[in-house]
Write an enzyme that holds these catalytic residues in place. Sequence first.
Site, PDB file in Angstrom:
ATOM      1  N   LYS A 267       0.849  -1.187   0.000  1.00 56.41           N
ATOM      2  CA  LYS A 267       0.000   0.000   0.000  1.00 56.41           C
ATOM      3  C   LYS A 267       0.887   1.240   0.000  1.00 56.41           C
ATOM      4  O   LYS A 267       1.692   1.426   0.907  1.00 56.41           O
ATOM      5  CB  LYS A 267      -0.914  -0.017   1.224  1.00 56.41           C
ATOM      6  CG  LYS A 267      -1.799   1.228   1.318  1.00 56.41           C
ATOM      7  CD  LYS A 267      -2.908   1.043   2.330  1.00 56.41           C
ATOM      8  CE  LYS A 267      -3.703   2.320   2.532  1.00 56.41           C
ATOM      9  NZ  LYS A 267      -4.837   2.134   3.434  1.00 56.41           N
TER      10      LYS A 267
ATOM     11  N   ASP B  25     -14.196   5.651  10.934  1.00 54.48           N
ATOM     12  CA  ASP B  25     -14.607   5.637   9.524  1.00 54.48           C
ATOM     13  C   ASP B  25     -15.006   4.208   9.155  1.00 54.48           C
ATOM     14  O   ASP B  25     -14.561   3.659   8.161  1.00 54.48           O
ATOM     15  CB  ASP B  25     -13.459   6.142   8.651  1.00 54.48           C
ATOM     16  CG  ASP B  25     -13.896   6.494   7.241  1.00 54.48           C
ATOM     17  OD1 ASP B  25     -15.113   6.655   7.011  1.00 54.48           O
ATOM     18  OD2 ASP B  25     -13.028   6.596   6.357  1.00 54.48           O
TER      19      ASP B  25
HETATM   20  P1  ADP Z   1      -7.657   3.866   0.817  1.00 58.35           P
HETATM   21  O1  ADP Z   1      -7.394   4.144   2.260  1.00 58.35           O
HETATM   22  O2  ADP Z   1      -6.795   4.687  -0.065  1.00 58.35           O
HETATM   23  O3  ADP Z   1      -9.117   3.937   0.454  1.00 58.35           O
HETATM   24  P2  ADP Z   1      -7.680   0.993   1.265  1.00 58.35           P
HETATM   25  O4  ADP Z   1      -6.693   0.551   2.279  1.00 58.35           O
HETATM   26  O5  ADP Z   1      -9.089   1.156   1.720  1.00 58.35           O
HETATM   27  O6  ADP Z   1      -7.184   2.346   0.558  1.00 58.35           O
HETATM   28  O7  ADP Z   1      -7.614  -0.027   0.052  1.00 58.35           O
HETATM   29  C1  ADP Z   1      -8.255   0.189  -1.198  1.00 58.35           C
HETATM   30  C2  ADP Z   1      -8.699  -1.148  -1.793  1.00 58.35           C
HETATM   31  O8  ADP Z   1      -7.607  -2.051  -1.964  1.00 58.35           O
HETATM   32  C3  ADP Z   1      -9.659  -1.882  -0.885  1.00 58.35           C
HETATM   33  O9  ADP Z   1     -10.996  -1.527  -1.125  1.00 58.35           O
HETATM   34  C4  ADP Z   1      -9.405  -3.350  -1.201  1.00 58.35           C
HETATM   35  O10 ADP Z   1     -10.181  -3.764  -2.305  1.00 58.35           O
HETATM   36  C5  ADP Z   1      -7.954  -3.382  -1.581  1.00 58.35           C
HETATM   37  N1  ADP Z   1      -7.101  -3.824  -0.447  1.00 58.35           N
HETATM   38  C6  ADP Z   1      -6.462  -3.029   0.445  1.00 58.35           C
HETATM   39  N2  ADP Z   1      -5.758  -3.736   1.338  1.00 58.35           N
HETATM   40  C7  ADP Z   1      -5.944  -5.030   1.030  1.00 58.35           C
HETATM   41  C8  ADP Z   1      -5.466  -6.277   1.585  1.00 58.35           C
HETATM   42  N3  ADP Z   1      -4.647  -6.322   2.639  1.00 58.35           N
HETATM   43  N4  ADP Z   1      -5.870  -7.423   0.995  1.00 58.35           N
HETATM   44  C9  ADP Z   1      -6.689  -7.391  -0.075  1.00 58.35           C
HETATM   45  N5  ADP Z   1      -7.162  -6.274  -0.645  1.00 58.35           N
HETATM   46  C10 ADP Z   1      -6.809  -5.097  -0.114  1.00 58.35           C
END
Ligand code: ADP
Length: 291
Positions: free
Chosen positions: A121, A226
């Site tokens: 990420k 959130d």
């Molecule tokens: P942001 O904070 O920018 O919205 P997120 O952490 O919510 O980002 O992640 C965005 C998308 O990426 C999520 O909706 C999910 O589909 C995918 N995602 C994020 N982390 C994971 C993970 N550990 N495993 C699988 N999918 C993930």
Amino acid sequence: KLDVKVLRYMSSDEFRVLTAVEMGSKNHELVPLTLIAQIAGLRHGGSHKIIGELAKKNLVAKIKNAKYEGYRLTYGGYDYLALKTFVKRGSVSSVGNQIGVGKESDIYIVADESENQLVLKIHRLGRVSFRAIKSKRDYLQKRKSASWMYMSRLAAMKEYAFMKVLYDNGFPVPQPIDQARHCVVMELIDAYPLRQISEVKDPGKLYSDLMNLIVKLAQYGLIHGDFNEFNILVKDNGDPILIDFPQMVSISHFNAEWYFNRDVECIRTYFRKRYNYESMLYPKFKLDVNR
Ligand code: ADP
């Protein structure tokens, strides 16, 4: 967007100069070339040629202000430095597809040395308007001219720290693997966000799992802040996993009850609208959270 080829074709001099730009950024918004050359320990002419190559690869950007010509690190350059660190530590050895674009992050599938699939990420604060972020995040209010690099790195450090505490205490979050600069490496969860699930097998069970999670968090001292359908992944067996917690607040926050109720209400509303599920039972801050 994350150009992995750049990683492979980079000389050690290029790496030195890129690192010098990063170091210079700590006290210069625009790093003068003379300083870059000095930090990198290269002749001025040598640095000049190399910085041109880095600019061509979009790892740095050349900017002129009234007084001098300087360089700043781009997101591409910062990504490169973070990846280089992960590769050195063995937590990432290859980068695969981008699986998500969050509001303030990019999500990639990566693999480690043993070919385990993980999630990378990359925090990208400053991509949306500064005001929008500033109003949401208390740590920024303490620092007026926070740069995107600083903000994104802080977000990644904070996320990793929370994820570790939550994971170590048995909360359903991805296992944190590594953190560097504005990036977090974590376990890949094989699941979809609740938002994308049009039919839940047992809405009553998921609803109470989520409410219990809100209560368990609060009993541990934390409110998500959130808690919504985008931040919850639901596995095939129906278990929820919390993936994103940028706005966590303490239960001793003066508005804790308001935040708690908002998280609860968010789930109630979503289940009512999306799954036509409504329950008389929902947690109440004063009753369910021992203080
Ligand atoms: P942001 O904070 O920018 O919205 P997120 O952490 O919510 O980002 O992640 C965005 C998308 O990426 C999520 O909706 C999910 O589909 C995918 N995602 C994020 N982390 C994971 C993970 N550990 N495993 C699988 N999918 C993930």
